[in-house]
Motif scaffolding. Structure first.
Motif, short mmCIF file in Angstrom:
data_model
loop_
_atom_site.label_atom_id
_atom_site.label_comp_id
_atom_site.label_asym_id
_atom_site.label_seq_id
_atom_site.Cartn_x
_atom_site.Cartn_y
_atom_site.Cartn_z
N LEU A 5 1.81 8.89 13.44
CA LEU A 5 2.13 8.60 12.05
C LEU A 5 3.46 7.87 11.98
O LEU A 5 4.44 8.29 12.59
CB LEU A 5 2.20 9.90 11.23
CG LEU A 5 2.57 9.75 9.76
CD1 LEU A 5 1.51 8.95 9.00
CD2 LEU A 5 2.75 11.11 9.13
N PRO A 13 5.10 8.40 4.11
CA PRO A 13 4.13 7.94 5.11
C PRO A 13 3.71 6.50 4.86
O PRO A 13 3.52 6.08 3.72
CB PRO A 13 2.96 8.90 4.93
CG PRO A 13 3.08 9.39 3.53
CD PRO A 13 4.55 9.42 3.21
N LEU A 14 3.57 5.73 5.95
CA LEU A 14 3.15 4.34 5.84
C LEU A 14 1.75 4.13 6.41
O LEU A 14 0.84 3.70 5.72
CB LEU A 14 4.13 3.42 6.56
CG LEU A 14 5.51 3.30 5.93
CD1 LEU A 14 6.42 2.45 6.80
CD2 LEU A 14 5.40 2.70 4.54
N HIS A 15 1.56 4.42 7.69
CA HIS A 15 0.28 4.23 8.34
C HIS A 15 0.29 4.91 9.71
O HIS A 15 1.27 5.54 10.07
CB HIS A 15 -0.04 2.74 8.49
CG HIS A 15 0.97 1.98 9.30
ND1 HIS A 15 2.16 1.56 8.79
CD2 HIS A 15 0.95 1.57 10.58
CE1 HIS A 15 2.85 0.93 9.73
NE2 HIS A 15 2.14 0.93 10.83
N ARG A 16 -0.81 4.77 10.43
CA ARG A 16 -0.90 5.31 11.78
C ARG A 16 -1.01 4.17 12.78
O ARG A 16 -1.59 3.12 12.47
CB ARG A 16 -2.13 6.22 11.92
CG ARG A 16 -1.97 7.53 11.18
CD ARG A 16 -3.08 8.48 11.59
NE ARG A 16 -2.86 9.79 11.04
CZ ARG A 16 -2.10 10.72 11.61
NH1 ARG A 16 -1.51 10.48 12.76
NH2 ARG A 16 -1.94 11.89 11.06
N ARG A 62 2.05 -1.10 -2.29
CA ARG A 62 1.14 0.00 -1.97
C ARG A 62 0.90 0.91 -3.15
O ARG A 62 -0.12 1.57 -3.21
CB ARG A 62 1.71 0.84 -0.81
CG ARG A 62 1.63 0.14 0.49
CD ARG A 62 2.03 1.08 1.60
NE ARG A 62 1.66 0.46 2.85
CZ ARG A 62 1.04 1.08 3.82
NH1 ARG A 62 0.76 2.34 3.71
NH2 ARG A 62 0.72 0.45 4.91
N TRP A 141 -2.64 5.81 -0.98
CA TRP A 141 -2.20 5.33 0.33
C TRP A 141 -1.68 6.48 1.17
O TRP A 141 -1.94 6.56 2.37
CB TRP A 141 -1.08 4.29 0.16
CG TRP A 141 -1.58 2.95 -0.28
CD1 TRP A 141 -1.51 2.41 -1.53
CD2 TRP A 141 -2.24 1.98 0.52
NE1 TRP A 141 -2.06 1.17 -1.54
CE2 TRP A 141 -2.52 0.88 -0.29
CE3 TRP A 141 -2.62 1.94 1.86
CZ2 TRP A 141 -3.15 -0.26 0.19
CZ3 TRP A 141 -3.25 0.80 2.34
CH2 TRP A 141 -3.51 -0.28 1.49
N ALA A 145 -2.94 7.76 4.88
CA ALA A 145 -2.02 7.65 6.01
C ALA A 145 -1.88 8.97 6.75
O ALA A 145 -1.65 9.01 7.95
CB ALA A 145 -0.65 7.17 5.55
#
Length: 147
Positions: A5, A13-16, A62, A141, A145
């Motif tokens: 993560l 959190p942004l992304h994986r 986002r 989002w 994430a």
């Protein structure tokens, strides 16, 4: 563990990313380890579970709209669990079948196992006698994430 993560500098959190990508981020010093697996190393780095960006990345876009629909995102949203039998899901089912005008939207699709998807066929859940265990929702989002 095959996904790490990535969180923003403010811990949002942004992304994986893959472990390899996370290690590259650490080597380039654009991120630092926020949480790691104990006693497991990848070279000189502990095996990361969460990396935090060093600088804040503006992500207003986002929050202006939800994430776009995709099969993989539907499976992530539903934790890869079938909406009909709660077994492991590998396909996406259209609640209102595409043959009747159903579209690829968050509220019209749900994760399903192959057997339930075949049994339901081109019918609605009510016609097939297969009630949904949970109603599909539009994810944010952040929820995608974290999965």
């Amino acid at each position: 563990m095959n996904a790490v993560l990535v969180v923003n500098a403010d811990l949002g959190p942004l992304h994986r990313v893959t472990v390899q990508h996370a290690i590259r981020m650490l080597c380039r010093r654009v991120a630092e380890i926020h949480e790691a697996e104990p006693d497991q190393l990848v070279g000189v780095f502990p095996l990361p579970r969460v990396v935090r960006l060093v600088r804040y990345v503006v992500t207003r876009w986002r929050f202006s709209a939800g994430p776009p629909w995709s099969r993989g995102a539907v499976l992530r949203r539903d934790d890869r669990r079938c909406a009909y039998c709660a077994g492991p899901a590998s396909t996406v089912d259209h609640i209102l079948p595409r043959s009747r005008g159903g579209r690829n939207t968050w509220r019209n699709t749900t994760a399903a196992c192959y057997d339930c998807n075949q049994r339901k066929g081109d019918r609605t859940p009510v016609e097939a006698g297969m009630p949904l265990r949970r109603e599909p929702v539009v994810p944010t989002w952040a929820t995608l994430a974290l999965r």
